[in-house]
Design a protein around this motif. Structure first.
Motif, PDB file in Angstrom:
ATOM      1  N   LEU A 177      -1.214  10.422   3.411  1.00  0.00           N
ATOM      2  CA  LEU A 177       0.209  10.135   3.554  1.00  0.00           C
ATOM      3  C   LEU A 177       0.857  10.998   4.628  1.00  0.00           C
ATOM      4  CD1 LEU A 177       1.392   9.661  -0.154  1.00  0.00           C
ATOM      5  CD2 LEU A 177       0.592   7.956   1.488  1.00  0.00           C
ATOM      6  N   ILE A 226       3.729   7.420  -3.919  1.00  0.00           N
ATOM      7  CA  ILE A 226       2.650   7.357  -4.905  1.00  0.00           C
ATOM      8  C   ILE A 226       3.158   6.766  -6.214  1.00  0.00           C
ATOM      9  CG2 ILE A 226       1.140   8.775  -6.345  1.00  0.00           C
ATOM     10  CD1 ILE A 226       0.061   8.416  -3.565  1.00  0.00           C
ATOM     11  N   ILE A 257      -7.237   8.233  -8.348  1.00  0.00           N
ATOM     12  CA  ILE A 257      -7.037   7.389  -7.166  1.00  0.00           C
ATOM     13  C   ILE A 257      -5.936   7.953  -6.276  1.00  0.00           C
ATOM     14  CG2 ILE A 257      -6.327   5.098  -6.379  1.00  0.00           C
ATOM     15  CD1 ILE A 257      -7.594   3.943  -8.892  1.00  0.00           C
ATOM     16  N   ASN A 258      -4.870   8.444  -6.882  1.00  0.00           N
ATOM     17  CA  ASN A 258      -3.726   8.952  -6.116  1.00  0.00           C
ATOM     18  C   ASN A 258      -4.075  10.196  -5.312  1.00  0.00           C
ATOM     19  OD1 ASN A 258      -2.017   6.920  -6.939  1.00  0.00           O
ATOM     20  ND2 ASN A 258      -1.177   8.064  -8.643  1.00  0.00           N
ATOM     21  N   ASN A 262       0.829  -1.198   0.000  1.00  0.00           N
ATOM     22  CA  ASN A 262       0.000   0.000   0.000  1.00  0.00           C
ATOM     23  C   ASN A 262       0.865   1.251   0.000  1.00  0.00           C
ATOM     24  OD1 ASN A 262      -1.730   2.193   1.603  1.00  0.00           O
ATOM     25  ND2 ASN A 262      -3.133   0.733   0.616  1.00  0.00           N
ATOM     26  N   SER A 263       0.313   2.317  -0.560  1.00  0.00           N
ATOM     27  CA  SER A 263       1.069   3.570  -0.645  1.00  0.00           C
ATOM     28  C   SER A 263       1.429   4.108   0.738  1.00  0.00           C
ATOM     29  CB  SER A 263       0.268   4.618  -1.422  1.00  0.00           C
ATOM     30  OG  SER A 263      -0.991   4.823  -0.820  1.00  0.00           O
ATOM     31  N   LEU A 264       0.588   3.848   1.736  1.00  0.00           N
ATOM     32  CA  LEU A 264       0.892   4.310   3.088  1.00  0.00           C
ATOM     33  C   LEU A 264       2.117   3.592   3.646  1.00  0.00           C
ATOM     34  CD1 LEU A 264      -0.266   6.291   5.183  1.00  0.00           C
ATOM     35  CD2 LEU A 264      -1.479   4.370   6.207  1.00  0.00           C
ATOM     36  N   ARG A 280       3.607   2.971  -5.938  1.00  0.00           N
ATOM     37  CA  ARG A 280       2.306   2.306  -5.927  1.00  0.00           C
ATOM     38  C   ARG A 280       1.672   2.317  -7.317  1.00  0.00           C
ATOM     39  NH1 ARG A 280      -0.947  -1.530  -3.743  1.00  0.00           N
ATOM     40  NH2 ARG A 280      -3.114  -0.846  -3.588  1.00  0.00           N
ATOM     41  N   ARG A 323      -6.851  10.631  -3.765  1.00  0.00           N
ATOM     42  CA  ARG A 323      -7.461  10.100  -2.543  1.00  0.00           C
ATOM     43  C   ARG A 323      -6.394   9.521  -1.598  1.00  0.00           C
ATOM     44  NH1 ARG A 323     -12.490   6.841  -5.426  1.00  0.00           N
ATOM     45  NH2 ARG A 323     -12.780   8.328  -7.113  1.00  0.00           N
ATOM     46  N   GLU A 324      -5.440   8.796  -2.178  1.00  0.00           N
ATOM     47  CA  GLU A 324      -4.436   8.154  -1.329  1.00  0.00           C
ATOM     48  C   GLU A 324      -3.463   9.177  -0.741  1.00  0.00           C
ATOM     49  OE1 GLU A 324      -2.471   4.952  -3.266  1.00  0.00           O
ATOM     50  OE2 GLU A 324      -4.268   3.692  -3.340  1.00  0.00           O
ATOM     51  N   SER A 325      -3.170  10.245  -1.478  1.00  0.00           N
ATOM     52  CA  SER A 325      -2.194  11.222  -0.992  1.00  0.00           C
ATOM     53  C   SER A 325      -2.721  12.046   0.169  1.00  0.00           C
ATOM     54  CB  SER A 325      -1.770  12.147  -2.139  1.00  0.00           C
ATOM     55  OG  SER A 325      -2.879  12.865  -2.657  1.00  0.00           O
TER      56      SER A 325
END
Length: 271
Positions: A221, A153, A213-214, A130-132, A156, A216-218
């Motif tokens: 972080l 990021i 998607i990135n 996972n990116s985290l 991932r 949302r994931e960023s």
């Protein structure tokens, strides 16, 4: 289909007796597995805390409302950092994913026995972490900041873009490749005029989708020190400033909705 007889007349049956018993055995095993998993999940659950969960949730909502709108001015720069993390990470990850995808595709890899397994291993490794977790590792290696978030990021994104792209390469119309090859074109010319034009629309669509998607994931972080609006979220959580957290949630929600709209419009224009 199995057919049995009743009073000398054929009677259609969906399954044979053996197959029907196997189906029932499968359902029994699924129910048993579900019960076992439920028991394992609740083995250490303290139901005394669960019972007053509605009261705790109501108390939390009371402290989180109304939002502290004065805190909004402190979020614009972290939000800009979050967008930069997502955008630069997507671009960097895409640049690394393109050669990996061509090496992983059966019809473009130079060696199916050696190079392709290595490329597939890179894709699987990227998708498995996972990116985290990438951010946590990179913060420990290169220190906290936006650079760790961008690289996390990117790492991932390699697996996502690489997998979809190499599958698109393998599904191209090989008649176009044969037609270009028949003219005496070199391997690179075949790539330029037969392979790339076929996968370019799909590649553009999947890149924009990954950027969405990135974003949302960023946003999270920063919880591990990789920059962005997550740093503000971690600070507010540490101070139990729920009214500030509500503002952050609203800003993140608005950003994700906007990115979803932009992503949909771009994909519709390209594809």
């Amino acid at each position: 289909m199995p057919v049995s007889t009743l009073n000398g007349q054929p009677v259609w049956r969906h399954r044979t007796t053996t197959r029907q018993m196997a189906v029932w055995a499968g359902w029994f095993a699924l129910v048993a597995l579900t019960v076992f998993c439920w028991q394992e999940m609740n083995r250490n659950t303290m139901w005394v805390f669960v019972e007053d969960a509605p009261q705790q949730a109501a108390d939390l909502i009371t402290r989180a409302l109304p939002p502290r709108w004065s805190y909004l001015d402190r979020l614009w720069l972290p939000l800009w950092d979050t967008l930069n993390i997502a955008t630069l990470g997507t671009l960097l990850g895409t640049l690394m994913a393109v050669p990996v995808a061509f090496l992983a595709a059966r019809n473009t890899t130079p060696s199916a026995a050696l190079v392709r397994p290595i490329a597939l291993l890179i894709i699987v490794a990227s998708r498995s972490i996972n990116s985290l977790i990438w951010a946590l590792l990179l913060v420990a290696i290169i220190g906290p900041g936006l650079l760790a978030g961008i690289i996390a990021i990117a790492f991932r994104s390699i697996g996502f873009v690489g997998k979809l792209l190499y599958e698109a390469i393998e599904e191209i119309d090989h008649r176009q490749v044969e037609a270009i090859s028949a003219t005496g074109a070199s391997r690179m010319q075949v790539m330029d005029y037969a392979v790339i034009p076929q996968v370019l629309p799909a590649f553009a669509g999947m890149t924009v989708f990954r950027w969405d998607i990135n974003i949302r994931e960023s946003t999270i972080l920063g919880l591990v020190g990789a920059g962005g609006i997550g740093v503000q979220l971690e600070s507010s959580l540490a101070r139990l400033a729920w009214a500030e957290i509500t503002v952050i949630f609203i800003v993140v929600l608005a950003t994700v909705v906007a990115s979803e709209w932009v992503s949909a419009k771009v994909r519709k224009t390209i594809i």
